[in-house]
Design a protein around this motif. Structure first.
Motif, PDB file in Angstrom:
ATOM      1  N   PRO A 170      57.239  43.929  45.564  1.00  0.00           N
ATOM      2  CA  PRO A 170      58.435  44.754  45.817  1.00  0.00           C
ATOM      3  C   PRO A 170      58.517  45.953  44.891  1.00  0.00           C
ATOM      4  O   PRO A 170      59.011  47.018  45.285  1.00  0.00           O
ATOM      5  N   GLY A 171      58.041  45.804  43.656  1.00  0.00           N
ATOM      6  CA  GLY A 171      58.122  46.920  42.721  1.00  0.00           C
ATOM      7  C   GLY A 171      57.260  48.087  43.157  1.00  0.00           C
ATOM      8  O   GLY A 171      57.700  49.247  43.136  1.00  0.00           O
ATOM      9  N   ALA A 172      56.036  47.786  43.588  1.00  0.00           N
ATOM     10  CA  ALA A 172      55.128  48.853  44.031  1.00  0.00           C
ATOM     11  C   ALA A 172      55.323  49.189  45.496  1.00  0.00           C
ATOM     12  O   ALA A 172      54.834  50.226  45.963  1.00  0.00           O
ATOM     13  N   GLY A 173      56.014  48.302  46.221  1.00  0.00           N
ATOM     14  CA  GLY A 173      56.245  48.537  47.636  1.00  0.00           C
ATOM     15  C   GLY A 173      54.989  48.470  48.470  1.00  0.00           C
ATOM     16  O   GLY A 173      54.854  49.234  49.450  1.00  0.00           O
ATOM     17  N   LYS A 174      54.082  47.583  48.119  1.00  0.00           N
ATOM     18  CA  LYS A 174      52.841  47.501  48.881  1.00  0.00           C
ATOM     19  C   LYS A 174      52.376  46.052  48.991  1.00  0.00           C
ATOM     20  O   LYS A 174      52.796  45.175  48.225  1.00  0.00           O
ATOM     21  N   ILE A 175      51.483  45.818  49.958  1.00  0.00           N
ATOM     22  CA  ILE A 175      50.905  44.494  50.189  1.00  0.00           C
ATOM     23  C   ILE A 175      49.727  44.295  49.246  1.00  0.00           C
ATOM     24  O   ILE A 175      48.879  45.176  49.083  1.00  0.00           O
ATOM     25  N   ILE A 176      49.680  43.133  48.635  1.00  0.00           N
ATOM     26  CA  ILE A 176      48.574  42.761  47.755  1.00  0.00           C
ATOM     27  C   ILE A 176      47.616  41.874  48.549  1.00  0.00           C
ATOM     28  O   ILE A 176      48.037  40.857  49.098  1.00  0.00           O
ATOM     29  N   PRO A 177      46.340  42.219  48.658  1.00  0.00           N
ATOM     30  CA  PRO A 177      45.400  41.397  49.439  1.00  0.00           C
ATOM     31  C   PRO A 177      45.333  39.970  48.904  1.00  0.00           C
ATOM     32  O   PRO A 177      45.224  39.741  47.692  1.00  0.00           O
ATOM     33  N   ALA A 178      45.392  39.020  49.803  1.00  0.00           N
ATOM     34  CA  ALA A 178      45.319  37.614  49.402  1.00  0.00           C
ATOM     35  C   ALA A 178      43.954  37.262  48.827  1.00  0.00           C
ATOM     36  O   ALA A 178      43.828  36.284  48.079  1.00  0.00           O
ATOM     37  N   SER A 179      42.943  38.052  49.162  1.00  0.00           N
ATOM     38  CA  SER A 179      41.597  37.773  48.657  1.00  0.00           C
ATOM     39  C   SER A 179      41.501  37.926  47.141  1.00  0.00           C
ATOM     40  O   SER A 179      40.520  37.487  46.545  1.00  0.00           O
ATOM     41  N   ARG A 180      42.494  38.536  46.501  1.00  0.00           N
ATOM     42  CA  ARG A 180      42.489  38.610  45.032  1.00  0.00           C
ATOM     43  C   ARG A 180      42.718  37.249  44.395  1.00  0.00           C
ATOM     44  O   ARG A 180      42.342  37.024  43.239  1.00  0.00           O
ATOM     45  N   PHE A 181      43.365  36.354  45.127  1.00  0.00           N
ATOM     46  CA  PHE A 181      43.718  35.058  44.553  1.00  0.00           C
ATOM     47  C   PHE A 181      43.040  33.889  45.282  1.00  0.00           C
ATOM     48  O   PHE A 181      42.797  32.841  44.664  1.00  0.00           O
ATOM     49  N   LEU A 182      42.796  34.037  46.574  1.00  0.00           N
ATOM     50  CA  LEU A 182      42.342  32.917  47.396  1.00  0.00           C
ATOM     51  C   LEU A 182      40.954  33.176  47.945  1.00  0.00           C
ATOM     52  O   LEU A 182      40.602  34.322  48.277  1.00  0.00           O
ATOM     53  N   SER A 183      40.173  32.108  48.068  1.00  0.00           N
ATOM     54  CA  SER A 183      38.838  32.224  48.661  1.00  0.00           C
ATOM     55  C   SER A 183      38.958  32.212  50.183  1.00  0.00           C
ATOM     56  O   SER A 183      40.041  32.009  50.737  1.00  0.00           O
ATOM     57  N   ARG A 184      37.835  32.409  50.867  1.00  0.00           N
ATOM     58  CA  ARG A 184      37.858  32.450  52.331  1.00  0.00           C
ATOM     59  C   ARG A 184      37.889  31.061  52.947  1.00  0.00           C
ATOM     60  O   ARG A 184      38.161  30.928  54.138  1.00  0.00           O
ATOM     61  N   THR A 185      37.606  30.045  52.187  1.00  0.00           N
ATOM     62  CA  THR A 185      37.582  28.672  52.700  1.00  0.00           C
ATOM     63  C   THR A 185      38.574  27.820  51.924  1.00  0.00           C
ATOM     64  O   THR A 185      39.128  28.243  50.906  1.00  0.00           O
ATOM     65  N   GLY A 186      38.795  26.609  52.422  1.00  0.00           N
ATOM     66  CA  GLY A 186      39.678  25.680  51.734  1.00  0.00           C
ATOM     67  C   GLY A 186      41.021  25.552  52.421  1.00  0.00           C
ATOM     68  O   GLY A 186      41.342  26.264  53.371  1.00  0.00           O
ATOM     69  N   ALA A 187      41.821  24.601  51.929  1.00  0.00           N
ATOM     70  CA  ALA A 187      43.144  24.339  52.507  1.00  0.00           C
ATOM     71  C   ALA A 187      44.068  25.534  52.358  1.00  0.00           C
ATOM     72  O   ALA A 187      44.954  25.752  53.187  1.00  0.00           O
ATOM     73  N   ALA A 188      43.887  26.323  51.300  1.00  0.00           N
ATOM     74  CA  ALA A 188      44.631  27.567  51.108  1.00  0.00           C
ATOM     75  C   ALA A 188      43.610  28.673  50.921  1.00  0.00           C
ATOM     76  O   ALA A 188      42.874  28.685  49.925  1.00  0.00           O
ATOM     77  N   GLY A 189      43.537  29.581  51.872  1.00  0.00           N
ATOM     78  CA  GLY A 189      42.525  30.628  51.820  1.00  0.00           C
ATOM     79  C   GLY A 189      43.068  31.943  52.317  1.00  0.00           C
ATOM     80  O   GLY A 189      44.270  32.117  52.526  1.00  0.00           O
ATOM     81  N   CYS A 190      42.156  32.909  52.500  1.00  0.00           N
ATOM     82  CA  CYS A 190      42.547  34.218  53.006  1.00  0.00           C
ATOM     83  C   CYS A 190      41.915  34.436  54.372  1.00  0.00           C
ATOM     84  O   CYS A 190      40.868  33.862  54.699  1.00  0.00           O
ATOM     85  N   ASP A 191      42.567  35.247  55.169  1.00  0.00           N
ATOM     86  CA  ASP A 191      42.100  35.540  56.521  1.00  0.00           C
ATOM     87  C   ASP A 191      41.925  37.042  56.674  1.00  0.00           C
ATOM     88  O   ASP A 191      42.556  37.834  55.971  1.00  0.00           O
ATOM     89  N   SER A 192      41.071  37.422  57.627  1.00  0.00           N
ATOM     90  CA  SER A 192      40.674  38.821  57.747  1.00  0.00           C
ATOM     91  C   SER A 192      41.353  39.513  58.917  1.00  0.00           C
ATOM     92  O   SER A 192      41.763  38.876  59.893  1.00  0.00           O
ATOM     93  N   VAL A 193      41.449  40.836  58.808  1.00  0.00           N
ATOM     94  CA  VAL A 193      41.848  41.725  59.898  1.00  0.00           C
ATOM     95  C   VAL A 193      40.967  42.961  59.797  1.00  0.00           C
ATOM     96  O   VAL A 193      40.385  43.259  58.740  1.00  0.00           O
TER      97      VAL A 193
END
Length: 613
Positions: free
Chosen positions: A362-385
């Protein structure tokens, strides 16, 4: 023309021929021949008049023989697993003749394969012989516009799968109304009556259920064709030699998706769609509920799909009957019978999911990519567009293990959510869910089903009982994701043999919506799987318009009716604890706010946005 009629005509013409011979050869010596000749010529003229009348009236289509209602056959082992609506008229007659021929041929081949199947070390059992004889007797039956088929009968008490019940409404629909339905779902109807320049590729796709059973390319140049149900071949388009595409090719998959979606928007479970390459991509040039089989291969593929679907429905009904018997036996010996426990066998119902959310600063007003924190696999991961031609991974996605009842499914989801919180840590980011919390990145709450037969009827039930109520709860900005994302009946087959229902937005906005969605999905699928789900008719045009435009006022009566019908379903009481809070929210007119951090509602640890650890 019958054999007796042909014999009578041959006899009359023979008599006329020999009478003329006698007139020519014997008239000078036998004047009495003139009298006979005059009588025969009068008979000839009378016959000629009769023959013309016969040609005019006898060639008209005659009503087909009608069978009694299928329920009368239940005691004779003729309770077919599938019933498909074929309608009336010459087009339907041709369709039925071709389909019946291929069904009988495939059923005969199935019987021969059974005869040739070797036994290992022992003779064929009496039970297998009885099944083989039963398959031979179980021929397709036609009744009042319906065709029923299947290799084996349904178990007692099971309901057949009825296909194309919406064909009559489609036949009465105008071309403009059909085109509007296509446009609402994001499809492009061909421009009516407008001349096209140049060569345009055209494909004819034959669909049964949710699969394209045959695809053929037809070529031509010229004017537009009609979307009406009674339209003939496309005007101005010459049909070339058919070239069936490969089932695994990208062309086939693209055409299959468009054709299945086009028929689904019209309330059809099978039919034929003509697709044409146009200026705006693929256009829907023609739709019909009775496919015109141009080759024996097309008819055979369609018949094979009918029998495959019938066999899958029959096998599911048999497993349901076995579960019912086993459940009663367990109750008889003092064990508790739980209708929610479906996860103990290979054919049992399981529900998985992969809801998405965004990480927003909210401070920067922008979306932070989930890939900075989460891997592409696993129960909690990131998805692509894909963004500007490049593959990015901005979405966070939860992938809990599947389960067969709501409590276990929600437990798995909470475990995946805690894993995401652990990996993201105390970063001061808001977790946003819903349909479109930030422009340009629509979110989905996809549900994965396995152990249940995928049919248009199941998709229609999920739309009716799930998508409509959830649409009333949506934030006003969520509807703008449609029709590109979140179309009714949107699905994707999965490698595990099940399918993914892709219509819903991300339901992680609150525990109330999540619990209600998961439990309602399991309720609908389990009742459908047991064969006790009432047939859900296609949505009327007003409901479609309201859903795709986000008009909650117009959609509300349809959603409230869906709630009442859901509460009347068998086993609703077993899921009521999870569903009732969401139904109360729908009835009260509440909506979710997609700008709110969902961690607070889920009681997840973390610093609020704007605060550093």
């Amino acid at each position: 023309m019958t054999l007796a009629e042909m014999t009578g005509i041959t006899t009359i013409w023979t008599l006329i021929f020999w009478t003329k011979i006698c007139k020519t050869k014997l008239a000078p010596q036998a004047p009495t021949i003139d009298v006979c000749y005059a009588a025969v010529m009068a008979a000839e003229r009378a016959y000629a008049l009769f023959f013309l009348v016969y040609l005019f009236w006898g060639s008209a289509p005659q009503p087909r023989r009608r069978w009694p209602p299928m329920s009368r056959y239940s005691d004779q082992q003729l309770h077919h697993p599938i019933e498909i609506y074929v309608g009336e008229g010459p087009e339907a007659d041709r369709f039925v003749r071709r389909l019946n021929k291929e069904l009988l041929r495939l059923m005969a081949e199935a019987g021969q394969a059974g005869e040739q199947e070797p036994e290992r070390g022992q003779e064929r059992s009496r039970e297998k012989d009885q099944e083989l004889q039963q398959a031979r007797r179980h021929k397709p039956a036609e009744l009042s516009g319906w065709l029923a088929a299947g290799l084996k009968p349904l178990p007692e008490g099971a309901a057949p799968l009825r296909m194309n019940s919406g064909a009559q409404a489609f036949a009465a629909r105008s071309a403009a109304a059909a085109a509007r339905r296509l446009s609402l779902a994001g499809l492009v109807p061909a421009r009516q009556g407008k001349r096209r320049d140049g060569y345009r590729r055209r494909f004819e796709v034959t669909v049964f259920g949710v699969r394209a059973v045959h695809t053929a390319e037809v070529g031509g140049v010229g004017a537009g064709s009609s979307l009406g149900a009674n339209a003939g071949a496309a005007g101005g388009v010459g049909v070339g030699q058919e070239e069936s595409s490969q089932p695994d090719s990208p062309w086939h998959r693209r055409l299959e998706k468009l054709a299945v979606k086009a028929l689904y928007t019209q309330g059809l479970d099978f039919g034929q769609v003509t697709l044409e390459a146009g200026d705006a991509g693929w256009e829907i040039a023609r739709m019909t509920a009775c496919p015109a089989f141009r080759t024996p291969e097309a008819a055979r593929a369609f018949a094979a799909a009918v029998l495959e679907t019938a066999e899958g429905w029959r096998a599911e009904a048999e497993r349901g009957a076995e579960r019912l018997v086993n459940g009663r036996s367990a109750g008889a010996v003092g064990q508790a019978e739980d209708p929610e426990l479906f996860g103990s066998g290979s054919g049992d119902l399981l529900l998985g999911m992969d809801p998405e959310f965004l990480l927003f600063d909210p401070g920067a007003g922008k979306i932070i990519p989930a890939s900075r924190f989460l891997s592409r696999t696993g129960a909690a991961g990131c998805d692509s567009v894909w963004i500007r031609g490049r593959r990015r991974f901005p979405l966070a996605e939860l992938r809990p293990d599947p389960a067969g009842e709501p409590k276990a499914a929600l437990r798995q989801l909470m475990g995946a959510m805690r894993e995401a919180a652990r990996q993201i840590g105390d970063a001061p980011l808001a977790w946003l869910a819903g349909g479109l919390p930030q422009p340009g990145l629509p979110l989905g709450g996809h549900l994965h089903f396995s152990g249940v037969v995928l049919t248009p009827q199941l998709l229609r039930a999920l739309d009716h009982f799930l998508a409509l109520p959830v649409a009333l709860l949506e934030d006003s900005r969520s509807a703008s994701r449609r029709p590109r994302y979140g179309c009714l009946g949107d699905f994707r087959r999965q490698s595990h043999g099940g399918f993914e229902y892709r219509t819903l937005p991300s339901f992680l906005v609150s525990p109330v919506v999540t619990k209600g969605t998961v439990a309602l999905a399991l309720l609908v699928a389990s009742v459908y799987k047991s064969g006790a789900l009432p047939e859900v008719p296609p949505l009327p045009a007003s409901a479609l318009e309201a859903f795709y435009t986000g008009d909650r006022t117009a959609l509300r009566p349809f959603a409230l009716r869906a709630l009442e019908q859901a509460e009347a379903l068998p086993s609703f009481s077993s899921y009521q604890l999870y569903i009732d809070p969401m139904f109360k929210a729908v009835r009260s007119g509440r909506t979710w706010d997609e700008s709110v951090d969902i961690r607070k509602a889920w009681k997840l640890a973390g610093n609020p946005p704007g605060q550093r650890a």
